[in-house]
Scaffold this motif. Structure first.
Motif, PDB file in Angstrom:
ATOM      1  N   UNK A 154      21.817   2.663  13.974  1.00  0.00           N
ATOM      2  CA  UNK A 154      23.087   2.911  13.314  1.00  0.00           C
ATOM      3  C   UNK A 154      23.939   1.716  13.014  1.00  0.00           C
ATOM      4  N   UNK A 155      23.314   0.636  12.376  1.00  0.00           N
ATOM      5  CA  UNK A 155      24.170  -0.545  12.198  1.00  0.00           C
ATOM      6  C   UNK A 155      24.087  -1.686  13.173  1.00  0.00           C
ATOM      7  N   UNK A 156      23.645  -1.450  14.336  1.00  0.00           N
ATOM      8  CA  UNK A 156      23.632  -2.548  15.426  1.00  0.00           C
ATOM      9  C   UNK A 156      22.455  -3.255  15.329  1.00  0.00           C
ATOM     10  N   UNK A 157      21.341  -2.528  14.861  1.00  0.00           N
ATOM     11  CA  UNK A 157      20.167  -3.262  14.677  1.00  0.00           C
ATOM     12  C   UNK A 157      19.443  -2.701  13.071  1.00  0.00           C
ATOM     13  N   UNK A 158      19.407  -3.740  12.158  1.00  0.00           N
ATOM     14  CA  UNK A 158      18.749  -3.536  11.053  1.00  0.00           C
ATOM     15  C   UNK A 158      17.510  -2.630  10.915  1.00  0.00           C
ATOM     16  N   UNK A 159      17.482  -1.835  10.199  1.00  0.00           N
ATOM     17  CA  UNK A 159      16.404  -0.910   9.929  1.00  0.00           C
ATOM     18  C   UNK A 159      15.842  -0.927   8.772  1.00  0.00           C
ATOM     19  N   UNK A 160      14.600  -1.562   8.523  1.00  0.00           N
ATOM     20  CA  UNK A 160      13.813  -1.730   7.186  1.00  0.00           C
ATOM     21  C   UNK A 160      12.610  -0.532   7.397  1.00  0.00           C
ATOM     22  N   UNK A 161      12.704   0.141   6.219  1.00  0.00           N
ATOM     23  CA  UNK A 161      11.588   1.044   5.881  1.00  0.00           C
ATOM     24  C   UNK A 161      10.227   0.350   5.104  1.00  0.00           C
ATOM     25  N   UNK A 162       9.200   0.532   5.428  1.00  0.00           N
ATOM     26  CA  UNK A 162       8.042   0.180   5.001  1.00  0.00           C
ATOM     27  C   UNK A 162       7.095   1.100   4.284  1.00  0.00           C
ATOM     28  N   UNK A 163       6.893   1.221   3.085  1.00  0.00           N
ATOM     29  CA  UNK A 163       6.067   2.222   2.312  1.00  0.00           C
ATOM     30  C   UNK A 163       4.994   1.583   1.554  1.00  0.00           C
ATOM     31  N   UNK A 164       3.740   2.231   1.506  1.00  0.00           N
ATOM     32  CA  UNK A 164       2.831   1.611   0.510  1.00  0.00           C
ATOM     33  C   UNK A 164       3.183   2.043  -0.691  1.00  0.00           C
ATOM     34  N   UNK A 165       2.963   0.806  -1.858  1.00  0.00           N
ATOM     35  CA  UNK A 165       3.121   0.964  -3.099  1.00  0.00           C
ATOM     36  C   UNK A 165       2.805   2.182  -3.657  1.00  0.00           C
ATOM     37  N   UNK A 166       1.460   2.957  -3.333  1.00  0.00           N
ATOM     38  CA  UNK A 166       1.254   4.200  -3.764  1.00  0.00           C
ATOM     39  C   UNK A 166       1.523   5.504  -3.208  1.00  0.00           C
ATOM     40  N   UNK A 167       2.811   5.343  -2.357  1.00  0.00           N
ATOM     41  CA  UNK A 167       2.886   6.469  -1.594  1.00  0.00           C
ATOM     42  C   UNK A 167       4.545   6.134  -1.129  1.00  0.00           C
ATOM     43  N   UNK A 168       5.604   6.053  -1.868  1.00  0.00           N
ATOM     44  CA  UNK A 168       6.957   5.508  -1.806  1.00  0.00           C
ATOM     45  C   UNK A 168       7.948   6.747  -1.866  1.00  0.00           C
ATOM     46  N   UNK A 169       7.996   7.776  -1.355  1.00  0.00           N
ATOM     47  CA  UNK A 169       9.014   9.011  -1.522  1.00  0.00           C
ATOM     48  C   UNK A 169      10.345   8.395  -1.190  1.00  0.00           C
ATOM     49  N   UNK A 170      10.485   7.714  -0.304  1.00  0.00           N
ATOM     50  CA  UNK A 170      11.848   7.335   0.247  1.00  0.00           C
ATOM     51  C   UNK A 170      12.588   6.321  -0.814  1.00  0.00           C
ATOM     52  N   UNK A 171      11.696   5.242  -1.077  1.00  0.00           N
ATOM     53  CA  UNK A 171      12.384   4.405  -2.254  1.00  0.00           C
ATOM     54  C   UNK A 171      12.746   4.869  -3.483  1.00  0.00           C
ATOM     55  N   UNK A 172      11.786   5.848  -4.001  1.00  0.00           N
ATOM     56  CA  UNK A 172      12.153   6.753  -4.901  1.00  0.00           C
ATOM     57  C   UNK A 172      13.294   7.460  -5.113  1.00  0.00           C
TER      58      UNK A 172
END
Length: 313
Positions: free
Chosen positions: A189-207
């Motif tokens: 919750x803001x104390x540590x930066x959280x970066x999501x990693x998705x496959x190019x061919x499966x990127x539901x969160x980025x979309x």
């Protein structure tokens, strides 16, 4: 329904006797071709071979379970985890998986005594079959990612990780449906930066983040059996749009290379989804700044043994 750090603490207390406290490995600078040492949270050593056991146990220990038991749709790992948790608690379980699920994961579900139903080309097909079963049987659903109990259970990964590596600046987390990253981002919750990693061919969160709401995406990736959600959940979206710092995309070649390096440098055998977070560093999709303390979650190890032969195993 919001998920809080208190929910994650309660989940950890609830499931502590049923899960493993998985180890953290300090990689050492130069490992995997990375110029810095990484904190690797080795969740592939969890019961069932992935982090999913945490959410499964939290669901089954915090909700009333009818005589019909539980039912779950899965690309593989969630099904393995629900089957394991149900067997541990002496509950009946029906697991629905698509035909594309990895043979190693199907074999694990069968070995754990769950009733296995294989059908359809995609996770969505398995989910539809599971919904029909629940409607006529009365079994309860354990959603793979978009449920508060699931997210709180998965968030216990971060609770442990923070205790094991208290100086983290950033963690890289592979994303499928988003339950894992939602729980981790809620805890940090803001104390540590959280970066999501998705496959190019499966990127539901980025979309979803680009559209401003969850949307359907096409799924085509070597990691699709674990990261192949067609659409992120509504609760997942609400959490991630507030608490996830960014999402980066990696190609299948980078994921396969990350698998190979994990095996060659550390004898860590991961499935493609389990190597996806490391692929962000290998490919340059995520570039840490100087002295940034980076953690990488190795989230799943249910790989077919024959696949390791590509890496010289």
């Amino acid at each position: 329904m919001a998920v809080t750090t208190a929910d994650i603490e309660a989940a950890y207390e609830r499931i502590a006797g049923h899960i493993r406290r998985t180890p953290v490995m300090e990689s050492g600078a130069g490992s995997f071709g990375i110029d810095r040492s990484l904190s690797l949270k080795l969740e592939l050593f969890q019961h069932g071979g992935s982090f999913k056991a945490r959410g499964a146990f939290n669901n089954l220990l915090s909700r009333p379970v009818p005589e019909a038991g539980v039912a779950a749709a899965s690309g593989g790992n969630h099904g393995v985890a629900v089957a394991y948790a149900a067997r541990s608690l002496d509950l009946p379980a029906d697991i629905f998986v698509p035909e594309t699920s990895a043979p190693a994961k199907i074999a694990k579900v069968r070995a754990m005594g769950a009733r296995l139903h294989v059908g359809g080309a995609r996770y969505a097909d398995a989910a539809e079959a599971c919904a029909r079963h629940r409607a006529h049987s009365g079994a309860i659903d354990i959603h793979a990612y978009d449920a508060a109990e699931t997210i709180a259970g998965q968030g216990t990964v971060a609770l442990e990780w923070e205790e094991q590596t208290p100086d983290l600046d950033t963690v890289l987390v592979a994303v499928g449906g988003g339950g894992l990253i939602s729980g981790i981002a809620t805890w940090f919750s803001g104390d540590v930066k959280v970066v999501g990693v998705e496959p190019v061919g499966s990127c539901a969160l980025q979309a979803a983040l680009e559209a401003g709401h969850p949307v359907d995406v096409d799924v085509e990736s070597i990691a699709a059996d674990s990261l192949g959600a067609k659409r992120c959940g509504n609760l997942v979206y609400e959490i991630c749009r507030e608490k996830v710092d960014s999402v980066v995309l990696v190609g299948d070649a980078a994921i396969a290379e990350a698998q190979a390096r994990l095996w060659r440098d550390a004898q860590i055998a991961t499935e493609p989804g389990g190597a996806t977070a490391l692929a962000a560093l290998i490919s340059g999709a995520y570039k840490p700044v100087a002295d940034e303390r980076v953690g990488v979650l190795v989230c799943g190890g249910n790989v077919d043994p024959e696949a390791l032969s590509r890496f010289g195993a």
